[in-house]
Design an enzyme around this catalytic site. Structure first.
Site, PDB file in Angstrom:
ATOM      1  N   HIS A   1       4.894 -50.413 -48.609  1.00  0.00           N
ATOM      2  CA  HIS A   1       6.126 -49.076 -49.000  1.00  0.00           C
ATOM      3  C   HIS A   1       7.723 -50.363 -49.442  1.00  0.00           C
ATOM      4  CE1 HIS A   1       4.604 -45.101 -50.232  1.00  0.00           C
ATOM      5  NE2 HIS A   1       3.473 -45.289 -49.129  1.00  0.00           N
TER       6      HIS A   1
ATOM      7  N   ASP B   1      12.351 -50.395 -54.773  1.00  0.00           N
ATOM      8  CA  ASP B   1      10.948 -49.246 -56.204  1.00  0.00           C
ATOM      9  C   ASP B   1      11.898 -49.231 -57.396  1.00  0.00           C
ATOM     10  OD1 ASP B   1       9.653 -48.831 -54.430  1.00  0.00           O
ATOM     11  OD2 ASP B   1       9.646 -46.124 -53.531  1.00  0.00           O
TER      12      ASP B   1
END
Length: 371
Positions: free
Chosen positions: A145, A174
């Protein structure tokens, strides 16, 4: 800016002779994913690309959200990619597209028969691949992540107080190192395809993107102008003129008075005599200078300081909450938000971005649209 789902802004632009979005005529197939892939597709759609999102039948949001803002502005169809019919429909859509966005683990699309090598009949196709670790490398098949991708780039180590690193939400990985690198890579490849007739694969890895975002900091480190520890440098909260201070109300004031003239303006408005402070150019004096500013700023509320400092060259601003941000006068004047919803950026003068209404399509309707 157009309000999500509304027609007024779009019709208004047409009335002024403007076309919504610089990417009008570009067709993108998006294979639904999380975080960076929908953000990239959202950005492209808001700038005029016609994006069709492929989702799994009955798919539910991993966080249980009824509406994900990242899915706004583009139509979608449900396809079972484990079925022959679903894959055939997806393949036909891609054969008529200029670009494709997917965020699967490396090899998944190939096993579905939807990898880059499966679309030789569409040589102009730009195939956008979004992953954390990239298509190759020792970690390519590992789960991860945002926080783990940042961890190997040096960026996570550099962010936070001296005692420990702090995760910068998932903005840096991200969306900055991921989505926007996918977008820029695809735009570069689309321009190349328009010129040469040949598409290509865009391998957008968050770890690569964040490392590239660190170029300035890495340059400072190589020049011996950055210490490899937190709260010890110009931009990491170490310098008293680039730091966050607590106010009397419990809120905070952000100070970014790096240049000498801005620092002088800040001190003047805070009522601090510059000649009463030690030389700020010497990092050894930073703790004493910071303590002096902290004492003064703690005497008044955040909003009191905002009223005194905003709109001046003191380079200071109130630290607003997520709920407060849409109500700030500057954001209201620029229509940066519609209600609480962030609006498209950046702003193009002749082809403004906007948020189109979105609806579910059936496969036949989706295919007919691109014929």
């Amino acid at each position: 800016m157009a309000v999500a789902g509304g027609e007024g802004g779009r019709l208004g632009r047409k009335a002024r002779g403007l076309v919504m979005g610089a990417l009008q005529g570009i067709r993108i197939v998006e294979f639904a994913g999380l975080g960076p892939t929908p953000f990239a597709a959202m950005w492209l759609a808001e700038h005029g690309a016609q994006v069709i999102r492929i989702t799994r039948p009955g798919n539910r949001h991993v966080l249980g959200m009824a509406r994900d803002l990242l899915d706004r502005g583009r139509d979608w169809i449900e396809l079972d990619l484990k079925s022959d019919a679903g894959r055939a429909t997806a393949r036909e859509l891609v054969l008529g597209a200029d670009g494709l966005i997917e965020g699967m683990r490396p090899g998944v699309m190939e096993r579905l028969g939807l990898g880059p090598g499966d679309f030789a009949a569409n040589p102009r196709l730009v195939y956008g691949r979004m992953t954390g670790w990239g298509q190759a490398g020792p970690l390519a098949q590992s789960a991860g992540h945002d926080i783990t991708y940042l961890a190997i780039t040096g960026a996570l180590h550099a962010i936070g107080p001296a005692g420990h690193p702090v995760a910068p939400l998932n903005l840096l990985g991200d969306f900055a190192g991921g989505s926007m690198y996918l977008v820029s890579g695809m735009l570069a490849a689309l321009l190349g395809a328009a010129r040469t007739g040949r598409g290509q694969v865009v391998d957008a890895a968050i770890s690569d993107g964040v490392a590239h975002l660190m170029t300035m900091i890495s340059g400072l480190r190589l020049a011996g102008m950055w210490q490899d520890r937190r709260e010890a440098n110009l931009l990491d909260g170490g310098a008293p003129y680039y730091a966050i201070y607590r106010c009397a109300c419990g809120g905070h004031l952000a100070v970014g008075a790096i240049e000498p003239q801005f620092w002088a303006e800040l001190l003047s408005r805070l009522g601090i005599a510059a000649d009463g402070l030690p030389d700020r150019a010497d990092p050894a004096n930073w703790p004493a200078i910071r303590a002096r500013l902290a004492d003064v700023i703690a005497t008044r509320s955040r909003d009191d300081w905002a009223g005194l400092l905003e709109g001046t060259d003191a380079c200071a601003a109130p630290v607003l909450s997520i709920d407060e941000a849409p109500r700030h006068p500057h954001n209201r004047a620029r229509a940066t938000f519609a209600g609480a919803e962030p609006q498209p950026a950046p702003r193009l003068s002749l082809t403004p971005a906007g948020i189109a209404p979105a609806r579910r399509l059936d496969p036949a309707e989706a295919l007919a649209r691109w014929r």
